[in-house]
Enzyme design. Structure first.
Site, PDB file in Angstrom:
ATOM      1  N   GLU A  28       9.982   2.887   3.106  1.00 43.44           N
ATOM      2  CA  GLU A  28      10.000   4.285   2.675  1.00 43.44           C
ATOM      3  C   GLU A  28      11.443   4.706   2.376  1.00 43.44           C
ATOM      4  O   GLU A  28      12.390   3.996   2.746  1.00 43.44           O
ATOM      5  CB  GLU A  28       9.409   5.158   3.795  1.00 43.44           C
ATOM      6  CG  GLU A  28       7.972   4.802   4.180  1.00 43.44           C
ATOM      7  CD  GLU A  28       6.920   5.299   3.165  1.00 43.44           C
ATOM      8  OE1 GLU A  28       7.298   5.726   2.049  1.00 43.44           O
ATOM      9  OE2 GLU A  28       5.725   5.248   3.504  1.00 43.44           O
TER      10      GLU A  28
ATOM     11  N   ASP B 240       2.842  -6.667   3.338  1.00 43.80           N
ATOM     12  CA  ASP B 240       2.699  -5.731   4.447  1.00 43.80           C
ATOM     13  C   ASP B 240       1.288  -5.731   5.031  1.00 43.80           C
ATOM     14  O   ASP B 240       0.362  -6.314   4.458  1.00 43.80           O
ATOM     15  CB  ASP B 240       3.113  -4.315   4.018  1.00 43.80           C
ATOM     16  CG  ASP B 240       2.637  -3.944   2.608  1.00 43.80           C
ATOM     17  OD1 ASP B 240       1.688  -4.584   2.123  1.00 43.80           O
ATOM     18  OD2 ASP B 240       3.215  -3.037   2.010  1.00 43.80           O
TER      19      ASP B 240
HETATM   20  C1  F6R Z   1       1.063  -2.534  -1.003  1.00 40.58           C
HETATM   21  C2  F6R Z   1       2.401  -1.980  -1.060  1.00 40.58           C
HETATM   22  C3  F6R Z   1       2.670  -0.579  -1.513  1.00 40.58           C
HETATM   23  C4  F6R Z   1       1.992  -0.242  -2.831  1.00 40.58           C
HETATM   24  C5  F6R Z   1       2.352   1.180  -3.264  1.00 40.58           C
HETATM   25  C6  F6R Z   1       1.580   1.587  -4.505  1.00 40.58           C
HETATM   26  O1  F6R Z   1       1.103  -3.859  -0.527  1.00 40.58           O
HETATM   27  O2  F6R Z   1       3.288  -2.660  -0.708  1.00 40.58           O
HETATM   28  O3  F6R Z   1       4.052  -0.393  -1.641  1.00 40.58           O
HETATM   29  O4  F6R Z   1       2.396  -1.143  -3.807  1.00 40.58           O
HETATM   30  O5  F6R Z   1       2.053   2.084  -2.244  1.00 40.58           O
HETATM   31  O6  F6R Z   1       0.226   1.701  -4.171  1.00 40.58           O
HETATM   32  P1  F6R Z   1      -0.895   1.825  -5.277  1.00 40.58           P
HETATM   33  O7  F6R Z   1      -0.876   0.567  -6.040  1.00 40.58           O
HETATM   34  O8  F6R Z   1      -2.178   2.006  -4.510  1.00 40.58           O
HETATM   35  O9  F6R Z   1      -0.543   3.007  -6.113  1.00 40.58           O
END
Ligand code: F6R
Length: 261
Positions: free
Chosen positions: A152, A76
């Site tokens: 989401e 993303d």
């Molecule tokens: C990032 C992504 C998001 C994160 C998720 C968890 O490329 O795709 O889905 O993996 O928001 O974020 P963290 O690791 O910061 O808790």
């Protein structure tokens, strides 16, 4: 101690702490590269994979893993941040991984958050993944609300790379990386659920107590678009690596299915 098990068809590895879990994730990625030196990796950003990338950098420096023939596609990118923006996922990847390993940068792909024609760019991104032969191993983090990439809750199971709106919760969580919450982009490009489920294998890493409810719902709740990560149970090659805090109730609930190393 490493605890391994199988819950609802998903392989689970629980390590004692984030460091050990990240080392295990790095080893699984290195194993994929050793098996297929020209493999295609799907990569994630965020806080979760940072230590895994650090470990891969060390392994690359010591000759344990060779990225020379590897291709990568990131999940993303924020819309409106160009490739040079300090919070763009392109800069994140360069800073945390690509600049420190022997990968050919021309074979690293991150969606372009400043593409003029976003739908067309998304379709091209899908085509590029196909042309590369598909993703062999997709690394994922896990959102508190069950999101994977920026899919989401409510994201359709047949969704593909597209523009999405970020939820208020995700904007709030990601505000820690920006000067103020108002600087967090409201839209992103993300691979879709169907894009992710087409990867030949999936490795999801979740660390910390704050992820434990999302982990539990992913593994043991209903399979539903309301919790996108639960849809991973429709895939036949998923490994989830957790630290004990993220495993929370999970390791306790299904102990019968769990064996120890
Ligand atoms: C990032 C992504 C998001 C994160 C998720 C968890 O490329 O795709 O889905 O993996 O928001 O974020 P963290 O690791 O910061 O808790």
């Amino acid at each position: 101690m490493t605890v391994k098990g199988l819950i609802n068809g998903i392989r689970i590895i629980v390590e004692s702490d984030p460091d050990a879990a990240s080392r295990t994730a790095a080893e699984l990625i290195a194993r994929q590269i050793a098996e297929k030196t020209d493999c295609v990796l799907g990569l994630a950003t965020g806080g979760t994979p940072v230590q895994t990338y650090e470990r891969l950098i060390q392994m690359n420096a010591s000759g344990e893993v060779d990225f020379a023939r590897v291709t990568t596609f990131n999940l993303d990118e924020y819309i409106g941040l160009d490739r040079q923006h300090s919070q763009s996922y392109r800069v994140f990847m360069n800073t945390h991984l690509f600049n420190h390993i022997n990968i050919d940068l021309n074979r690293t792909f991150v969606p372009d958050g400043c593409a003029g024609d976003i739908p067309r760019h998304c379709a091209e991104y899908e085509s590029m993944i196909q042309s590369a032969g598909g993703i062999d191993l997709q690394l994922l983090g896990l959102g508190h609300n069950g999101h994977i990439a920026f899919n989401e809750p409510g994201s359709p199971v047949n969704s593909r790379t597209r523009q999405v709106d970020l939820t208020a919760e995700t904007i709030e969580k990601n505000a820690r990386f920006f000067p103020t919450i108002n600087d967090v982009p409201r839209h992103a490009i993300t691979m879709g659920i169907a894009t992710i489920l087409e990867a030949k294998s999936i490795l999801l890493l979740a660390l910390g107590e704050a992820k434990s409810d999302a982990v539990d719902a992913m593994l043991q709740g209903p399979i539903t678009q309301s919790h996108p990560a639960s849809l991973l149970r429709n895939h036949n090659d998923v490994t989830v690596v957790l630290d004990e805090a993220a495993a929370g109730k999970t390791s306790v609930v299904d102990r019968s299915a769990i064996s120890m190393d």
